[in-house]
Write an enzyme that holds these catalytic residues in place. Structure first.
Site, PDB file in Angstrom:
ATOM      1  N   ASN A 142      97.315  56.706  66.605  1.00  0.00           N
ATOM      2  CA  ASN A 142      96.399  55.943  67.455  1.00  0.00           C
ATOM      3  C   ASN A 142      94.968  56.779  67.659  1.00  0.00           C
ATOM      4  OD1 ASN A 142      94.633  54.384  69.162  1.00  0.00           O
ATOM      5  ND2 ASN A 142      96.337  54.507  70.930  1.00  0.00           N
ATOM      6  N   TRP A 143      94.245  56.559  66.816  1.00  0.00           N
ATOM      7  CA  TRP A 143      93.028  57.491  66.751  1.00  0.00           C
ATOM      8  C   TRP A 143      91.952  57.119  68.025  1.00  0.00           C
ATOM      9  CZ3 TRP A 143      91.562  57.925  61.045  1.00  0.00           C
ATOM     10  CH2 TRP A 143      92.685  58.532  60.259  1.00  0.00           C
ATOM     11  N   LYS A 144      92.122  56.117  68.886  1.00  0.00           N
ATOM     12  CA  LYS A 144      91.442  55.789  69.935  1.00  0.00           C
ATOM     13  C   LYS A 144      89.809  55.645  69.404  1.00  0.00           C
ATOM     14  CE  LYS A 144      94.949  57.217  72.861  1.00  0.00           C
ATOM     15  NZ  LYS A 144      95.455  57.737  74.017  1.00  0.00           N
ATOM     16  N   HIS A 157      97.340  48.193  74.628  1.00  0.00           N
ATOM     17  CA  HIS A 157      97.688  49.747  75.105  1.00  0.00           C
ATOM     18  C   HIS A 157      97.227  49.694  76.399  1.00  0.00           C
ATOM     19  CE1 HIS A 157      96.421  53.951  75.392  1.00  0.00           C
ATOM     20  NE2 HIS A 157      97.380  54.210  74.172  1.00  0.00           N
ATOM     21  N   GLU A 170      95.425  51.704  77.843  1.00  0.00           N
ATOM     22  CA  GLU A 170      93.809  52.206  78.136  1.00  0.00           C
ATOM     23  C   GLU A 170      93.128  50.702  78.097  1.00  0.00           C
ATOM     24  OE1 GLU A 170      93.288  54.727  75.177  1.00  0.00           O
ATOM     25  OE2 GLU A 170      94.509  56.327  76.335  1.00  0.00           O
ATOM     26  N   GLU A 209     104.892  53.655  76.397  1.00  0.00           N
ATOM     27  CA  GLU A 209     104.215  54.570  76.679  1.00  0.00           C
ATOM     28  C   GLU A 209     104.121  54.789  78.198  1.00  0.00           C
ATOM     29  OE1 GLU A 209     101.635  55.204  72.925  1.00  0.00           O
ATOM     30  OE2 GLU A 209     100.380  53.907  74.395  1.00  0.00           O
ATOM     31  N   GLY A 222      98.059  61.295  76.858  1.00  0.00           N
ATOM     32  CA  GLY A 222      96.840  62.297  76.872  1.00  0.00           C
ATOM     33  C   GLY A 222      96.779  63.234  77.999  1.00  0.00           C
ATOM     34  N   SER A 272     101.701  61.845  74.739  1.00  0.00           N
ATOM     35  CA  SER A 272     101.667  63.446  74.389  1.00  0.00           C
ATOM     36  C   SER A 272     102.937  63.633  73.359  1.00  0.00           C
ATOM     37  CB  SER A 272     102.160  64.084  75.596  1.00  0.00           C
ATOM     38  OG  SER A 272     100.779  63.858  76.547  1.00  0.00           O
ATOM     39  N   GLY A 310      98.641  59.809  69.881  1.00  0.00           N
ATOM     40  CA  GLY A 310      96.953  59.712  70.050  1.00  0.00           C
ATOM     41  C   GLY A 310      96.533  61.121  69.643  1.00  0.00           C
ATOM     42  N   GLY A 311      96.530  62.116  70.678  1.00  0.00           N
ATOM     43  CA  GLY A 311      95.758  63.199  70.251  1.00  0.00           C
ATOM     44  C   GLY A 311      96.406  64.119  69.111  1.00  0.00           C
TER      45      GLY A 311
HETATM   46  P1  PGA Z   1      98.657  60.870  73.457  1.00  0.00           P
HETATM   47  O1  PGA Z   1      98.270  59.265  73.282  1.00  0.00           O
HETATM   48  O2  PGA Z   1      99.524  61.147  72.164  1.00  0.00           O
HETATM   49  O3  PGA Z   1      97.271  61.515  73.138  1.00  0.00           O
HETATM   50  O4  PGA Z   1      99.245  60.841  74.607  1.00  0.00           O
HETATM   51  C1  PGA Z   1      99.433  58.299  72.907  1.00  0.00           C
HETATM   52  C2  PGA Z   1      98.846  56.686  73.120  1.00  0.00           C
HETATM   53  O5  PGA Z   1      97.705  56.790  73.804  1.00  0.00           O
HETATM   54  O6  PGA Z   1      99.139  56.078  72.157  1.00  0.00           O
END
Ligand code: PGA
Length: 249
Positions: A9-11, A94, A96, A166, A172, A212, A233-234
Site C-alpha cells: 500500500n503505497w499510500k 483503510h 486512514e 490492521e 506507521g 508495521s 505500507g512503509g
Molecule cells: P505500515 O502501513 O506498514 O506503514 O504500518 C500498513 C498499512 O497502512 O496498510
C-alpha cells in the site's frame, strides 16, 4: 490451501515516474515464496504502473473506489476506470480513509459491493483503535466491521475478496501486533465470516495482517496458522525491504 498475498500500500507516495522506477526494481526481485504480489499506487500513478507491470506477475491494486457508477462526485474514482486501466485489486476501508475521510462501515460495504459488481477484488481493511484494544473489545470491533462490510456479498463473490486485519495503533508506528495476537484476531475474523458464509468459505478466505510489517518480522507473522499475507505500507516503498517481505519464508 490459501495462497499467501503480499500487497504494498503505497499510500500518497511515488509520483508516476517514481512509480515506474520502483516497479522496475520490484520486477527484478526473485519471488521465492510463491506469494501473490500486489502493488497499490496512488490513483494518478495507476496508468504508469499498469504500463510498467506489463508482462509481470505482479498485480495492480488501487487504494479506493467509489460506490456509484459515475456522476457528480468530485475527486472520486469509479470502478469502470480502474478496470479499464488493468487494476485487479482495490483496498477498501483503510483506517486512514476511516480516520481522515469520513469512511464508515456502511460506505465500506457500499464500495465493496460496487467493486465486486465491477469485477474488482476488494481488500477490505478492518482494525481496532488503541482505545478499543485497551478496553478489550478488539474482537467485537473487527468482527462487526467485517460483518457490515460483507453485507449483501454472495458466497461466490467472497472467493474474490481478501480481508486485511490492521490494528490502527500499529499502522506507521513501528509497533506490530505480536504474531500470536495477530493470529488470534484473524481467527476471530474468520469465525465471524464462518457464521455468515459457513466453514468452507471461511477457510478459503485470505486474511492478511497489516501494521508495521516489514522484512524483519514478516517471517514470524507469516508462520502463524491464520495469517495469509501482509498489507505493507512503509516497507513496500523500498525495493530491498519489500523483497524481504515477499521472501518471508
Ligand atoms: P505500515 O502501513 O506498514 O506503514 O504500518 C500498513 C498499512 O497502512 O496498510
Amino acid at each position: 490451501m490459501r495462497r499467501p498475498m503480499i500487497a504494498g500500500n503505497w499510500k500518497m507516495n511515488k509520483t508516476p515516474a517514481e512509480t515506474k522506477a520502483l516497479i522496475e526494481d520490484l520486477k527484478a526481485i526473485e519471488n521465492r515464496s510463491g506469494a501473490e504480489v500486489v502493488v497499490c499506487p496512488m490513483t494518478v500513478s495507476l496508468f504508469a504502473a499498469a504500463e510498467a507491470l506489463k508482462g509481470s506477475e505482479i498485480k495492480l491494486g488501487a487504494q479506493n473506489v467509489h460506490f456509484a457508477d459515475k456522476g457528480a462526485y468530485t475527486g472520486e474514482c469509479n470502478a469502470a476506470s480502474l478496470k479499464e486501466l488493468g487494476v485487479e485489486y482495490v483496498i477498501i476501508g483503510h483506517s486512514e480513509r476511516r480516520q481522515y475521510f469520513g469512511e464508515t462501515d456502511l460506505t465500506v460495504n457500499q464500495r465493496t459491493l460496487k467493486a465486486l459488481e465491477a469485477g474488482l477484488k476488494p481488500i477490505v481493511c478492518v482494525g481496532e483503535s488503541l482505545e478499543q484494544k485497551q478496553q478489550g473489545i478488539t474482537n467485537e470491533i473487527v468482527c462487526l466491521q467485517t460483518k457490515v462490510a460483507l453485507l449483501g456479498v454472495t458466497a461466490e463473490q467472497l472467493k474474490d475478496l481478501v480481508i486485511a486485519y490492521e490494528p490502527v495503533w500499529a499502522i506507521g508506528t513501528g509497533l506490530t501486533a505480536t504474531p500470536e495476537d495477530a493470529n488470534n484476531t484473524i481467527r476471530a475474523i474468520r469465525g465471524a465470516v464462518e457464521e455468515v458464509f459457513g466453514a468452507e468459505a471461511a477457510q478459503s478466505l485470505r486474511i492478511l495482517y497489516g501494521g508495521s510489517m516489514n522484512d524483519k518480522n514478516a517471517h514470524d507473522l507469516m508462520a502463524q496458522s491464520d495469517v495469509d499475507g501482509g498489507l505493507i505500507g512503509g516497507a513496500s516503498l523500498v525495493a530491498e525491504k519489500f523483497a524481504g517481505v515477499i521472501n518471508f519464508n
